[in-house]
Design a protein around this motif. Structure first.
Motif, mmCIF file in Angstrom:
data_model
loop_
_atom_site.group_PDB
_atom_site.id
_atom_site.type_symbol
_atom_site.label_atom_id
_atom_site.label_comp_id
_atom_site.label_asym_id
_atom_site.label_seq_id
_atom_site.Cartn_x
_atom_site.Cartn_y
_atom_site.Cartn_z
ATOM 1 N N ILE A 2 -2.374 6.057 0.890
ATOM 2 C CA ILE A 2 -3.460 5.128 1.210
ATOM 3 C C ILE A 2 -3.329 4.644 2.646
ATOM 4 N N MET B 242 0.835 -1.197 0.000
ATOM 5 C CA MET B 242 0.000 0.000 0.000
ATOM 6 C C MET B 242 0.872 1.250 0.000
ATOM 7 N N SER C 73 -5.727 1.291 -4.313
ATOM 8 C CA SER C 73 -4.439 0.742 -3.904
ATOM 9 C C SER C 73 -4.021 -0.406 -4.814
#
Length: 384
Positions: free
Chosen positions: A69, A65, A177
């Motif tokens: 995010i 990620m 993501s």
């Protein structure tokens, strides 16, 4: 005697009656014990949130990620876990003013104090995604809260609606993501599989501390409200809102100092979104009789929360940077808001003059300044 009672003491007696663990206690010893309980609960909330964020962040990074995010989800939701624990505990105990005041007060605190102080330390760069989607979402959700509380409460239907919105928001971020992950085929795995067991231990240990800390904090806050003669709404908007937001304070300031400005701003915006969708949603859904919303909060504090969210739009549009002077303005308004709550709670004679000054001078001047800056930025952007 069993139960909760608040006695009026002789004015010459410096001691006061403090309630602890369902028993009426008289004297400074009871006061000291309540303060210790309150501070210990606050400390457990901070340590628990730190453990939760540390474990969850490492697990999220293990799956590739991006920092933004992670800031919008894991860090923001993790640092908002004290608000969730406290609001759930307060709602179950029928302390609606604390439950609602915690959400509204935390959202105001996050923008005015945390962004303000962070920008005073180092100017904050605002990611384009925040400007295009997340900040407008925060504004829209703040308006939605006002619509939901017009009937005087947040019921189970309202809470369910907000929780569904939280699921949709998480799904959007997850898909985004995944797109970022597929665009960057080279992803560094976490060290030694991110030490799954130890990170899970951080998460579970943090959650346990949050549960215990929220109980001590709320019990102590109720005693303070009774002893000081102020409403639990004011306590929720000030002491508890600031206390449960300390993880966001530390996270955003440290992130700003380390140059991770996406996390610093994303943490605040994500926390505000989670406070509305997650904290208010789950509290309204699980509270036995819903959350009663005081009329004063509908008429003043929630509109302030909306105004604070709207103020982020022109600030973030001005070059995509929250400058030091803009941070100073945000911080000054937090001090003014807190002063107003204190003056209103104590019915101080200076309240009318202060209110007129803020309403007809400070607020219009700030709005005009931000509007001019936004127009200048727009003209600069369309200039060939």
């Amino acid at each position: 005697m069993r139960g909760c009672h608040l006695h009026v003491l002789n004015p010459t007696d410096s001691s006061m009656v403090i309630l602890a663990s369902g028993t009426s206690r008289v004297g400074t010893k009871g006061l000291i014990m309540t303060i210790v309980m309150f501070l210990a609960g606050l400390l457990l909330l901070i340590i628990g949130a730190e453990g939760l964020v540390r474990g969850a962040s490492r697990l999220a990074a293990r799956f590739g990620m991006s920092p933004l995010i992670i800031g919008l989800t894991v860090v923001a939701f993790g640092t908002s876990s004290p608000e969730l624990a406290v609001s759930l505990k307060a709602a179950v105990d029928d302390q609606a003013g604390i439950a609602m005041g915690n959400v509204v007060g935390s959202n105001v605190f996050n923008v005015l104090f945390i962004l303000g102080v962070s920008a005073l330390i180092v100017p904050l760069t605002v990611a384009h995604q925040l400007i295009r989607f997340d900040i407008p979402l925060m504004v829209g959700l703040s308006l939605l809260v006002l619509l939901l509380v017009l009937d005087g409460s947040v019921g189970r239907f309202d809470g369910g609606l907000l929780v569904v919105g939280l699921g949709a928001y998480l799904l959007f971020l997850f898909r985004q993501s995944r797109r970022e992950l597929s665009a960057d085929s080279h992803v560094e795995p976490g060290p030694e599989g991110a030490r799954l067991v130890s990170n899970l231990a951080y998460v579970l240990g943090g959650l346990g501390m949050l549960v215990l800390g929220s109980r001590w904090l709320v019990d102590g806050a109720v005693v303070f409200a009774q002893a000081l003669g102020v409403s639990d709404q004011v306590i929720g908007l000030t002491i508890i809102a600031a206390g449960t937001s300390l993880p966001e304070v530390v996270t955003s300031i440290v992130a700003a100092l380390r140059g991770e400005r996406d996390i610093a701003v994303g943490n605040v915006v994500g926390s505000n979104v989670f406070n509305i969708l997650g904290v208010l949603g789950l509290t309204g859904l699980l509270a036995p009789t819903g959350i009663a919303v005081p009329v004063a909060m509908v008429g003043f504090d929630i509109p302030v929360m909306i105004a604070v969210a709207v103020a982020c739009l022109p600030i973030c549009f001005t070059g995509g940077v929250i400058s030091r002077w803009e941070g100073g303005v945000l911080f000054a308004y937090y001090l003014a808001y807190t002063l107003y709550l204190i003056l209103a709670a104590t019915h101080h004679d200076a309240l009318p003059v202060f209110s007129v000054t803020m309403l007809y001078f400070a607020l219009p001047l700030t709005a005009l300044t931000l509007a001019v800056l936004a127009l200048q930025e727009r003209h600069r952007g369309i200039r060939p």
